[in-house]
Design a protein around this motif. Structure first.
Motif, PDB file in Angstrom:
ATOM      1  N   GLU A  32      14.632  11.563  39.874  1.00  0.00           N
ATOM      2  CA  GLU A  32      15.749  11.897  38.994  1.00  0.00           C
ATOM      3  C   GLU A  32      16.245  13.295  39.347  1.00  0.00           C
ATOM      4  O   GLU A  32      15.467  14.237  39.443  1.00  0.00           O
ATOM      5  N   VAL A  33      17.555  13.442  39.550  1.00  0.00           N
ATOM      6  CA  VAL A  33      18.142  14.729  39.902  1.00  0.00           C
ATOM      7  C   VAL A  33      18.510  15.449  38.602  1.00  0.00           C
ATOM      8  O   VAL A  33      19.281  14.933  37.793  1.00  0.00           O
ATOM      9  N   THR A  34      17.941  16.649  38.406  1.00  0.00           N
ATOM     10  CA  THR A  34      18.187  17.396  37.167  1.00  0.00           C
ATOM     11  C   THR A  34      18.954  18.681  37.414  1.00  0.00           C
ATOM     12  O   THR A  34      19.028  19.519  36.530  1.00  0.00           O
ATOM     13  N   TRP A  35      19.523  18.831  38.604  1.00  0.00           N
ATOM     14  CA  TRP A  35      20.266  20.056  38.909  1.00  0.00           C
ATOM     15  C   TRP A  35      21.682  19.686  39.322  1.00  0.00           C
ATOM     16  O   TRP A  35      21.965  18.549  39.676  1.00  0.00           O
ATOM     17  N   PRO A  36      22.608  20.660  39.261  1.00  0.00           N
ATOM     18  CA  PRO A  36      23.998  20.356  39.641  1.00  0.00           C
ATOM     19  C   PRO A  36      24.122  20.069  41.134  1.00  0.00           C
ATOM     20  O   PRO A  36      23.301  20.504  41.948  1.00  0.00           O
ATOM     21  N   GLU A  37      25.177  19.328  41.504  1.00  0.00           N
ATOM     22  CA  GLU A  37      25.376  18.949  42.892  1.00  0.00           C
ATOM     23  C   GLU A  37      25.629  20.160  43.789  1.00  0.00           C
ATOM     24  O   GLU A  37      25.357  20.111  44.986  1.00  0.00           O
ATOM     25  N   SER A  38      26.159  21.249  43.214  1.00  0.00           N
ATOM     26  CA  SER A  38      26.454  22.429  44.032  1.00  0.00           C
ATOM     27  C   SER A  38      25.181  23.066  44.585  1.00  0.00           C
ATOM     28  O   SER A  38      25.234  23.813  45.548  1.00  0.00           O
ATOM     29  N   GLU A  39      24.033  22.763  43.996  1.00  0.00           N
ATOM     30  CA  GLU A  39      22.778  23.335  44.465  1.00  0.00           C
ATOM     31  C   GLU A  39      22.015  22.410  45.402  1.00  0.00           C
ATOM     32  O   GLU A  39      20.919  22.748  45.845  1.00  0.00           O
ATOM     33  N   ASP A  40      22.569  21.275  45.721  1.00  0.00           N
ATOM     34  CA  ASP A  40      21.911  20.367  46.651  1.00  0.00           C
ATOM     35  C   ASP A  40      21.917  20.961  48.048  1.00  0.00           C
ATOM     36  O   ASP A  40      22.870  21.619  48.466  1.00  0.00           O
TER      37      ASP A  40
END
Length: 175
Positions: A32-40
């Protein structure tokens, strides 16, 4: 078998298995991704093997713990490798460092020399009173006076106060 002091009552084999599962899933993508896409982080492009490059060895190249876990010595450079090469592109100093000459030694005052000589002569006379053509008791008394006089000369040369002592109060109000 439970380990003494283990609050959950698990055996060491169960703890080792849970640890192996945690370590094995360390490099796995999160469910599960719990961070914003800008930090990927963008995945690194896969390099196509060149025909001239030697083939990679089959299997891990370093120790593996636990079994089927991550490789501990990876071939890609680490942070420590980057620190080892830090400043390698800077120019070398052409001239070696030459320290400045040391300051001259302070001069020893005549009072200090006389005080030290008086203490040494006093010790000689105190322990060997027959060095002077006087009686033994008078030689010991002169030796004791030399020790006391030399020590007094050295103590009187000391500066009053020090960094730990507060400044002496003045003589009172000036009108």
């Amino acid at each position: 078998m439970s380990v003494v002091g283990d609050p959950d009552g698990r055996s060491s084999d169960q703890v080792d298995a849970a640890f192996a599962q945690i370590v094995a899933s360390y490099d796995a993508a999160p469910a599960e991704v719990t961070w914003p896409e800008s930090e990927d982080i963008a995945p690194a492009p896969a390099a196509s093997p060149s025909p001239a490059a030697p083939a990679e060895p089959a299997g891990p190249t370093g120790p593996v713990f636990p079994a089927n876990g991550p490789i501990l010595n990876r071939p890609e450079p680490s942070l420590l490798d980057g620190l080892d090469t830090f400043g390698a592109d800077l120019p070398d100093d052409e001239e070696p460092f030459v320290p400045p000459p040391p300051p001259p030694l302070p001069r020893i005052s005549a009072q200090a020399i006389i005080g030290v000589i008086a203490i040494i002569a006093g010790l000689l006379l105190f322990f060997k009173p027959d060095l002077l053509p006087l009686g033994d008791q008078s030689g010991m008394v002169l030796g004791l006076l030399g020790i006391i006089g030399g020590a007094a000369l050295l103590i009187m040369r000391l500066r009053p106060g020090g960094p730990d002592e507060p400044d002496l109060p003045d003589d009172g109000a000036v009108v």
